[in-house]
Design a protein around this motif. Structure first.
Motif, short mmCIF file in Angstrom:
data_model
loop_
_atom_site.label_atom_id
_atom_site.label_comp_id
_atom_site.label_asym_id
_atom_site.label_seq_id
_atom_site.Cartn_x
_atom_site.Cartn_y
_atom_site.Cartn_z
N LYS A 323 123.61 71.98 17.26
CA LYS A 323 123.03 73.31 17.03
C LYS A 323 122.45 73.92 18.30
O LYS A 323 121.91 75.01 18.26
CB LYS A 323 121.96 73.23 15.92
N VAL A 324 122.59 73.22 19.43
CA VAL A 324 122.17 73.82 20.69
C VAL A 324 123.20 74.88 21.09
O VAL A 324 124.40 74.62 21.09
CB VAL A 324 122.08 72.75 21.82
N VAL A 325 122.75 76.10 21.33
CA VAL A 325 123.65 77.18 21.73
C VAL A 325 123.14 77.75 23.05
O VAL A 325 122.00 78.20 23.14
CB VAL A 325 123.71 78.28 20.65
N ASP A 326 124.01 77.70 24.07
CA ASP A 326 123.63 78.18 25.41
C ASP A 326 122.27 77.65 25.84
O ASP A 326 121.40 78.41 26.31
CB ASP A 326 123.66 79.71 25.48
N GLY A 327 122.07 76.36 25.65
CA GLY A 327 120.85 75.72 26.12
C GLY A 327 119.65 75.90 25.21
O GLY A 327 118.59 75.34 25.49
N ARG A 328 119.78 76.68 24.15
CA ARG A 328 118.64 76.89 23.25
C ARG A 328 118.80 76.03 22.00
O ARG A 328 119.80 76.13 21.29
CB ARG A 328 118.55 78.37 22.83
N LEU A 329 117.80 75.24 21.75
CA LEU A 329 117.80 74.38 20.57
C LEU A 329 117.52 75.24 19.33
O LEU A 329 116.63 76.07 19.33
CB LEU A 329 116.71 73.32 20.74
#
Lengths: 373, 373
Positions: A323-329
């Motif tokens: 669920k990490v997207v572009d480094g954002r959890l």
């Protein structure tokens, strides 16, 4: 017998819930299109149920039985390869059907094997653990684990049918029953406060394996899951709420070695962490974490993070979450009981506070309730 | 530059055909949604083209380069696992994009890796061989081989875009060019008599790598394939005609060891066998097999089955073909040039006659035109 439907257009399928589904007129045979079947099971479940399933299949031109070793540590590419080898050795064609008889591990591997054998063949789920019955057998998520992360290699591949025979729960070990109840509790937390309330009352009956109570819990769980999956099959948005507690939980499972903590046990601790984080944000009354602790404890589930698992290790493992997207959890939190939301603005500092407090709590708590103690 | 579209609803994508697609304004970057990219290539193609592709990507938060050994013998689960390992080690998330730079082998493995990494991520095809440009890069079939059969493990997973840079054909070895022409010829045979006629005339220019002729051949091939795929994405029916010669061809590739015969070479021999079987059935004028032999020979493709490969071995290997349904082998034959059909009533006796004659022919023919000699 109750029948639910997962509505996914041409990929729709029924979920049958009842007792002795494999005796008499065969419900199973109806959902098998070709003349070839491969049963995939494990060495714990196979001696108990495979004979029944084989009889329910009737005469087949080709019937292969594949028995894997039992345990999450075997949910690997190597097990997948073993299944594919056997299918090819026996000349299974593209219109074969795989029948998964077992818990979540068997269902996930067999489903993924069905997804990639000759670019996709049919499969039917016959879940024999509570966890598989209320969660993993419905919705088409299939996968194997990688040493660097759980369920990292897989596919969306819907079954042709799910057959939930509640009789299988009589032989389920106590610890596995509790692990399944963690996922049942999850449905109440994320989208059904009435069901959550019912669970507080029904827990003694569920633990005593009262058939009516178990069937009710399974039916409500599957019904809630079917609704979410129908709205968002490939987890573009809403479906993510089903992952309450799972990002923390996967980190625990990865850190402890697959199979040492059961998935449901790790999710129980993860849900508590998610609720505490929701309280930290001021969204939830602190009394709700106490209420959840009581319920998890009553179910026989752990409440504390594993010994020695500090914030740094959690953060490292969570950074690899799907669920990490572009480094954002992205984490699932609760705005209220029955009202989940996905957030992507949780700061490392917030998590460190939460996880340091959890570690402290663990170190000062008595030794019970720990799968690893 | 020409642009075709593969029409598949929300999975539709463009196919660009032209020269120097990676210079100037970046066509590639436009089809990459996230900030993470993994380039998958092989050790022959990487030194020639990866630098160009990397520049066309622009700045990325994360860029992983994965270079596989060159050759069909590396189209395995082990190579797939290597790609997945690298993606996890570098923490690629679910919104990463895989860019396949190479021939059919690279495209098939990278596409399958994209299909199963975290249950599916984006990928872009940059095919650098004629075979990949006219066939394997379009249509979403991805797979790896198994020792018991070609492409037995895979998925349908459509790319986000296909970028065909005809400049790559200048460095393509002569034998690989011929292998690609086999698939080009296939399109004429199955659905376009006019194109088949054009190929008879254009062959010298194609072999001389005349840019206009190559671009024309690629565009017509991709256009025919896009039409078939749009009508039948998952090979429920029509799409099977794209397999003309492939059931025989896969048997040859499996028997000879992956990589010893090129795919296109095996398909060339397979198409001739399919035409002879069509003649045996009285559907086609025997003169058509001679016409095809001339064209394949002109392209530098083999005409004969491998030495020592008799009917028994063919039949055994063909029985494992993905097109076998409930024990019946399905073969693509021609009712006329440009008019393919799928039959499931070919008898073992018919096949034995055909393959015994092919073996005899081979043993009495001069030694040229054989990939394995």
């Amino acid at each position: 017998m109750h029948t639910l439907h997962v509505e996914l257009g041409e990929r729709s399928y029924p979920v049958y819930i009842g007792r002795d589904l494999f005796s008499g007129q065969s419900l199973l045979a109806r959902h098998i299109r070709g003349n070839q079947v491969a049963i995939v099971s494990n060495d714990t479940v196979a001696p108990l149920y495979v004979e029944r399933v084989r009889e329910a299949l009737g005469e087949r031109q080709l019937l292969t039985e594949i028995v894997l070793p039992d345990g999450e540590q075997y949910k690997t590419l190597a097990s997948l390869e073993h299944i594919l080898d056997r299918l090819l050795q026996d000349n299974h064609s593209r219109n074969t059907t795989l029948v998964a008889v077992g818990g979540g591990v068997v269902g996930d591997i067999a489903g993924f094997a069905a997804a990639c054998y000759q670019r996709g063949v049919d499969f039917v789920q016959v879940p024999t653990t509570l966890l598989a019955q209320v969660d993993s057998s419905v919705g088409g998520k299939t996968a194997v684990n990688h040493p660097l992360g759980k369920n990292m290699i897989g596919a969306f591949h819907q079954p042709r049918a799910v057959l939930i025979d509640t009789v299988t729960l009589h032989t389920l070990p106590r610890r596995e029953l509790a692990a399944g109840l963690a996922e049942v509790i999850k449905y109440g937390l994320i989208c059904d406060p009435g069901f959550y309330q019912w669970l507080q009352e029904a827990m003694p009956r569920l633990l005593a394996r009262d058939e009516a109570a178990l069937a009710e819990a399974i039916e409500r769980s599957c019904s809630l899951k079917a609704g979410v999956v129908a709205a968002d099959e490939r987890e573009g948005g809403l479906r993510a709420i089903l992952n309450l507690g799972h990002t923390f939980g996967h980190a625990i499972e990865t850190a402890q070695g697959y199979g040492n903590w059961l998935h449901g046990e790790a999710v129980a601790v993860g849900m508590l962490l998610a609720l505490r984080l929701s309280v930290q944000r001021g969204w939830l009354d602190p009394a709700e974490t106490v209420r959840l602790e009581r319920l998890l404890h009553a179910a026989g589930l752990p409440l504390d993070v594993p010994a020695g698992m500090g914030p740094a290790l959690f953060l490292e493992l969570m950074a690899r979450d799907k669920k990490v997207v572009d480094g954002r959890l992205r984490l699932v939190l609760l705005r209220a009981i029955g009202e989940a939301c996905v957030v992507d603005d949780v700061t490392p500092a917030e998590l460190e506070d939460l996880l340091a407090a959890a570690q402290l709590r663990r170190d000062s708590a008595p030794g019970e309730d720990r799968p690893d103690s």
